[in-house]
Write a protein that holds these residues in place. Sequence first.
Motif, PDB file in Angstrom:
ATOM      1  N   SER A  57      25.852  28.262   5.449  1.00 58.50           N
ATOM      2  CA  SER A  57      26.578  28.374   6.717  1.00 58.50           C
ATOM      3  C   SER A  57      26.215  27.281   7.716  1.00 58.50           C
ATOM      4  O   SER A  57      26.902  27.102   8.725  1.00 58.50           O
ATOM      5  N   TYR A 127      27.796  31.464  11.112  1.00 60.65           N
ATOM      6  CA  TYR A 127      28.721  31.593   9.987  1.00 60.65           C
ATOM      7  C   TYR A 127      29.583  30.341   9.884  1.00 60.65           C
ATOM      8  O   TYR A 127      29.813  29.639  10.875  1.00 60.65           O
ATOM      9  N   SER A 129      32.875  28.649   9.744  1.00 55.09           N
ATOM     10  CA  SER A 129      34.236  28.999  10.167  1.00 55.09           C
ATOM     11  C   SER A 129      35.294  28.552   9.164  1.00 55.09           C
ATOM     12  O   SER A 129      36.453  28.960   9.262  1.00 55.09           O
ATOM     13  N   PHE A 135      31.560  35.308   7.500  1.00 56.30           N
ATOM     14  CA  PHE A 135      31.300  36.237   8.605  1.00 56.30           C
ATOM     15  C   PHE A 135      30.943  37.631   8.103  1.00 56.30           C
ATOM     16  O   PHE A 135      30.185  38.357   8.753  1.00 56.30           O
ATOM     17  N   SER A 139      28.145  40.587   9.445  1.00 58.18           N
ATOM     18  CA  SER A 139      28.510  41.964   9.765  1.00 58.18           C
ATOM     19  C   SER A 139      27.694  42.956   8.940  1.00 58.18           C
ATOM     20  O   SER A 139      27.177  43.949   9.466  1.00 58.18           O
ATOM     21  N   PHE A 156      26.622  34.400  18.717  1.00 59.77           N
ATOM     22  CA  PHE A 156      27.306  34.074  17.468  1.00 59.77           C
ATOM     23  C   PHE A 156      27.726  32.606  17.492  1.00 59.77           C
ATOM     24  O   PHE A 156      28.242  32.120  18.504  1.00 59.77           O
ATOM     25  N   ALA A 158      29.840  29.596  15.321  1.00 57.76           N
ATOM     26  CA  ALA A 158      30.775  29.227  14.253  1.00 57.76           C
ATOM     27  C   ALA A 158      30.580  27.748  13.937  1.00 57.76           C
ATOM     28  O   ALA A 158      30.913  26.884  14.755  1.00 57.76           O
ATOM     29  N   GLN A 168      38.964  34.982   8.359  1.00 55.72           N
ATOM     30  CA  GLN A 168      37.843  35.669   7.748  1.00 55.72           C
ATOM     31  C   GLN A 168      38.287  36.957   7.048  1.00 55.72           C
ATOM     32  O   GLN A 168      39.122  37.705   7.566  1.00 55.72           O
ATOM     33  N   PRO A 174      36.161  37.320  14.022  1.00 49.62           N
ATOM     34  CA  PRO A 174      34.920  37.167  14.781  1.00 49.62           C
ATOM     35  C   PRO A 174      35.057  37.311  16.293  1.00 49.62           C
ATOM     36  O   PRO A 174      34.202  37.938  16.925  1.00 49.62           O
TER      37      PRO A 174
END
Length: 272
Positions: A57, A127, A129, A135, A139, A156, A158, A168, A174
């Motif tokens: 990521s 995460y 993108s 993503f 979670s 968070f 991206a 996602q 997100p």
Amino acid sequence: MTTLLDHKTALGFLAYFGYPSPRTSAFQVTRPRKAERRKGKSTRNVFLCYICGAAGSGKTSLLKEFVGRKFGETYQPTKKMTSVVNSVDIEGSEKYLVLQEFGSKYEAETLKNSKKTDIADVIAYVYDSSDTNSFSYISNLRQQYSHSLDHIPTLFIATKSDLDLAQQRHEVQPDVYCRKLGLAVPVAVSVKTGQMADVFHAMCGIAMKPNSAIPGGADRALSPAARLRSYIKMLSLVGGFSITGFLVYRTWTRPGGWKGGWWTWLVGGLWR
């Protein structure tokens, strides 16, 4: 950074360099993070941010960018815990930010340990993108360790914003996910192109004002026992107002009204 993460090693360094006893005088002891979150403001100058996210990521690239190392095109999986530190200028004041990445081997071990999560000032979920599954990893991670993560100020991120944005494969996207938690939408960055959106300043800003980024609201910053005490105080206050109102009503409506002064009507109201 060493003092923050391992004060015993720092004491050994001080002894090696001939620092006079007591060597602990070189340290500044601060209040526990939970106590600072209850007040909504941190007095620290050194902050610890955990960097979590799926493999690939871009976590390591973030750490390298923070300390000015060259971006590498070749992906190399993180095999051991990595920590970096640098200074961040916040409104003319110099703060020190420590970023720590665990790798897949140590991430779960750290996040399930409340003693380790309690020393984090911020947790940043990273995460990709451009990856449809990236993503979901975050979670699932938050859901699995919610008991030890929900009280930590959260950001968070991206990554790889220079690539095409992917939809996602998650029940909510997100930005919606973050809004439901009462948090800012993910910060979009691209280490490759140098578009960092002041993400490191954002981390320090959250650490300095922790209650601005608690998932689900600032009340989550309190421990369960502290929340219970807060609710009891509130209920006691509401109950006190209710009883007082009832006594005033009974005294006002009975024959004689307010005669005899406040003590008479109060005792009389209680007795009746």
